[in-house]
Motif scaffolding. Structure first.
Motif, mmCIF file in Angstrom:
data_model
loop_
_atom_site.group_PDB
_atom_site.id
_atom_site.type_symbol
_atom_site.label_atom_id
_atom_site.label_comp_id
_atom_site.label_asym_id
_atom_site.label_seq_id
_atom_site.Cartn_x
_atom_site.Cartn_y
_atom_site.Cartn_z
ATOM 1 N N GLY A 1 0.815 -1.219 0.000
ATOM 2 C CA GLY A 1 0.000 0.000 0.000
ATOM 3 C C GLY A 1 0.847 1.268 0.000
ATOM 4 O O GLY A 1 0.352 2.345 -0.293
ATOM 5 N N GLY A 2 2.105 1.143 0.353
ATOM 6 C CA GLY A 2 3.040 2.258 0.266
ATOM 7 C C GLY A 2 2.634 3.503 1.036
ATOM 8 O O GLY A 2 3.038 4.603 0.703
ATOM 9 N N GLY A 3 1.829 3.340 2.079
ATOM 10 C CA GLY A 3 1.410 4.510 2.840
ATOM 11 C C GLY A 3 0.235 5.233 2.205
ATOM 12 O O GLY A 3 -0.309 6.167 2.776
ATOM 13 N N GLN A 4 -0.167 4.794 1.014
ATOM 14 C CA GLN A 4 -1.318 5.420 0.357
ATOM 15 C C GLN A 4 -2.610 4.758 0.803
ATOM 16 O O GLN A 4 -3.680 5.339 0.710
ATOM 17 N N VAL A 5 -2.493 3.511 1.253
ATOM 18 C CA VAL A 5 -3.654 2.819 1.812
ATOM 19 C C VAL A 5 -3.444 2.795 3.320
ATOM 20 O O VAL A 5 -2.637 2.035 3.831
ATOM 21 N N MET A 6 -4.138 3.682 4.038
ATOM 22 C CA MET A 6 -3.910 3.807 5.471
ATOM 23 C C MET A 6 -4.874 2.933 6.246
ATOM 24 O O MET A 6 -6.060 3.231 6.324
ATOM 25 N N THR A 7 -4.349 1.864 6.833
ATOM 26 C CA THR A 7 -5.179 1.068 7.723
ATOM 27 C C THR A 7 -4.853 1.466 9.160
ATOM 28 O O THR A 7 -3.864 2.157 9.405
#
Lengths: 270, 423
Positions: free
Chosen positions: A212-218
């Motif tokens: 997710g490279g920090g673009q998908v924040m869980t």
């Protein structure tokens, strides 16, 4: 005799509750208190600062909770779809090389998932699905699928073919056989598999960050900086939020599946 | 017929799933801008061109996310102002360790992904060295920034070199930090001024001192500071490690010092706190009487939060404590380089730097030279109340020594494991 069973039942429940609940109490207190010092038994002042911070920074927490759940649910649905046929064969058939196939299916439990994800990362970059929700969902399948398969295999193990054959003799289609005969039998397995799949997906940090490279924040992505060397009070708030989220997801799933079971399955048995 | 229905149901479900997954994917795909050649042009463009290219973009800034004040400064102070002034949307991505981000870039470089998602990273030291050695950084943009030229002393060694490594303009200075010791005035009447005095104090007060075990950042810095103190200053370590002869021999006084105080440490040195936040907790509980931090206003912030007692003060050593500069940099595959430059320039502006230095907002040291401020800005800067627990900036500046080159850090940490922890 009955009395003794009751007594030991309560005793064991009590011990278990203590084991689970007691470590949580300081976490709850800690989340409300900056400056809780030894040897004070309780903090001298209650502060809502950390809670306020967690729930007001540009709604990052809420968004990350929603993203976490979205991923976990999608992953679990895909897993269910993939695991049912696999478990059907593995649980009820014997064939050459079955051990090898089973070993391959369960391998991600033993091999740390991020090892395989490192390789997948490159493929995903070439496919252009890193930094996207799709990529993270696909990557989460790796560590979660084995649990789903394992739970379903055990369920299938116990059925065998007799009931299905009985149904077929009485004129049921394969479709009806699955829904009215197989499904009720394997539902406990589905619940177990889905619970594990949801929990394991919610817990992922490294895989989510890599793909997710920090673009998908869980939620774990928001939480980890605080619990590893960051602000411990905010860390405990986020831990509690995480537990509520995971517990809530399990509860909702459990209730929905059981409702389904009662409505659609038991009726046909009676 | 029935088989056909089942197969078609399965097919429909599969298609639906794929379509659903696609929509999920599209929702978050990064905006793709420009080719590699176009991006190189930005370095030659005038500043006005950069600003006009920057308008309307979204910039992702990746930085350590474990501190509330830092996060709030970016989210609540910087981001809205950038939106208003530059029409750029700033998105902060919190990371546990910026090293993870460097690893991400390494893979992307290897595969040749030239449109990434990171526009700005907050780094220094070892991470900069890795990024520089692997060509993960975009180019020499730092000197193109108007504010850097106007307010920052780009030629000063502490800024030009990052842990001894020349920055070559690949990263733009943003913040400074200095190592300080923290003590409780009510318990420690006369804080030590040198490593020798510290040793004496530790021996007189057994169990009241300890330091975080490396590779904890703060613990590692403490050991480097003691290295300077016990082996005669920092100058000898400015050379690359490969040119050092008998480095092992040189380190001996350091290990001797640390082993000498070991039995007088907290829990007799049998164990060390694993992180500086654990050490802070011990200090807050009164179990030890000193703690340490690489952020000179950390103690004041903790006093304000109510974690540390009000009698908390900080001190530096006579011969100076370690200080470093941290930087903002743009990776090779940032999709919005012009916008990233505009944001970094804003973050170097006097208003942004003064706000950053204010402990009520964050409290990190300015990287700009206070003498270059105009009188109004100076006044504002001098008005900042750094709190009783922090040392005045002047006192800090007069007692600082530069960081050791990054390649030594690993060497020292390994040595500590071998000679002091004896694992």
């Amino acid at each position: 005799m009955k009395r003794r069973i009751n007594l030991s039942y309560y005793l064991i429940t009590f011990i278990l509750v203590c084991f689970i609940a007691i470590p949580l109490i300081p976490l709850v207190i800690f989340s409300f208190s900056y400056g809780w010092k030894w040897p004070d038994l309780f903090p001298d002042q209650i502060s809502l600062d950390a809670w306020a911070y967690v729930f007001d920074f540009g709604s990052k927490t809420w968004n990350s909770i929603m993203t976490s759940l979205k991923i976990a649910v999608t992953v679990t649905l895909i897993n269910l779809f993939l695991a049912l046929p696999a478990a059907n064969i593995l649980g009820r058939m014997d064939f050459k090389g079955k051990w090898l196939l089973e070993g391959l299916f369960y391998a991600p439990i033993i091999v740390p998932a991020f090892v395989s994800v490192m390789g997948i990362h490159m493929t995903f970059i070439q496919m252009g699905i890193t930094d996207t929700l799709l990529g993270v969902i696909l990557a989460h399948i790796i560590p979660t699928l084995p649990y789903m398969i394992r739970a379903l295999v055990i369920s299938y193990n116990t059925i065998g073919y007799i009931w299905e054959e009985q149904g077929k003799v009485l004129g049921a289609s394969s479709f009806q056989c699955f829904f009215y005969i197989i499904l009720p039998f394997i539902l406990p397995g589905i619940i177990a598999g889905c619970s594990l799949s949801i929990l394991v997906s919610l817990n992922q940090y490294i895989i989510t960050f890599l793909i997710g490279g920090g673009q998908v924040m869980t939620l774990p992505l928001v939480m980890f900086p605080f619990i590893s060397g960051g602000d411990p009070v905010i860390g405990s708030v986020l831990s509690l939020v995480f537990m509520i989220m995971a517990g809530g997801a399990l509860l909702v799933m459990d209730v929905l599946l059981k409702k389904y079971y009662v409505r659609n399955v038991t009726l046909h048995f009676s | 017929m029935k088989k056909f229905t089942i197969i078609s149901i399965i097919l429909v479900m599969a298609v639906a799933l794929i379509v659903y997954a696609r929509t999920l994917g599209e929702e978050e795909s990064p905006n793709k801008v420009g080719t590699a050649e176009e991006k190189k042009e930005i370095l030659k463009a005038s500043w006005n061109e950069v600003l006009s290219q920057a308008k309307g973009k979204k910039v992702n800034i990746y930085m350590w996310g474990g501190d509330e004040s830092t996060n709030r400064y970016i989210d609540e102070w910087v981001a809205p102002r950038i939106m208003k002034k530059l029409e750029i949307k700033l998105n902060r991505v919190p990371v546990k360790d910026i090293n993870d981000t460097i690893n991400k870039l390494l893979t992307e470089k290897q595969v040749g992904k030239d449109t990434g998602s990171i526009d700005i990273m907050w780094i220094n030291g070892e991470n900069f060295l890795t990024a520089k050695q692997n060509n993960l950084l975009w180019g020499s943009f730092s000197s193109k920034l108007p504010n850097a030229n106007k307010y920052i002393d780009l030629q000063s060694p502490a800024i030009k070199n990052d842990f001894g490594e020349p920055t070559n303009g690949l990263e733009a200075p943003w913040s400074q930090a200095q190592f300080v010791f923290t003590y409780d005035k009510a318990k420690v009447l006369d804080p030590p001024k040198s490593a020798e005095e510290l040793k004496a104090w530790v021996k007189q007060n057994p169990g009241k001192f300890t330091y975080p075990a490396p590779p904890d950042f703060t613990g590692s810095a403490f050991i480097r500071n003691i290295l300077y103190e016990t082996t005669g200053g920092y100058k000898q370590y400015e050379r690359p490690i490969s040119e050092q002869t008998q480095l092992e021999e040189k380190m001996k006084p350091l290990w001797a010092y640390l082993n000498e105080i070991k039995p007088y440490l907290w829990r007799k040195g049998e164990t060390y706190p694993e992180s500086s936040s654990k050490l802070d907790k011990l200090y807050a509980d009164g179990a030890v009487w000193m703690t340490m931090s690489y952020d000179p206003s950390h103690a004041a912030n903790e006093v304000n939060n109510g974690n540390f007692p009000k009698s908390t003060r900080t001190f530096v050593l006579e011969k100076g404590t370690l200080s470093n500069t941290s930087y903002l940099t743009i990776p090779f595959n940032s999709p919005n380089k012009a916008a990233a430059m505009a944001v970094i320039n804003f973050m170097q502006s006097p208003t942004a730097q003064i706000a950053k230095a204010d402990p009520s907002i964050w409290g990190a040291m300015m990287v700009i030279d206070p003498t270059k401020l105009n009188s109004k800005q100076k006044e504002k800067y001098n008005e900042i109340n750094r709190g009783e627990s922090s040392l005045p900036v002047k006192e800090l500046m007069n007692h600082r020594v530069p960081e050791i080159p990054a390649e030594y850090v690993d060497f020292i940490e390994k040595g500590w494991k071998e000679y002091v922890a004896k694992e």
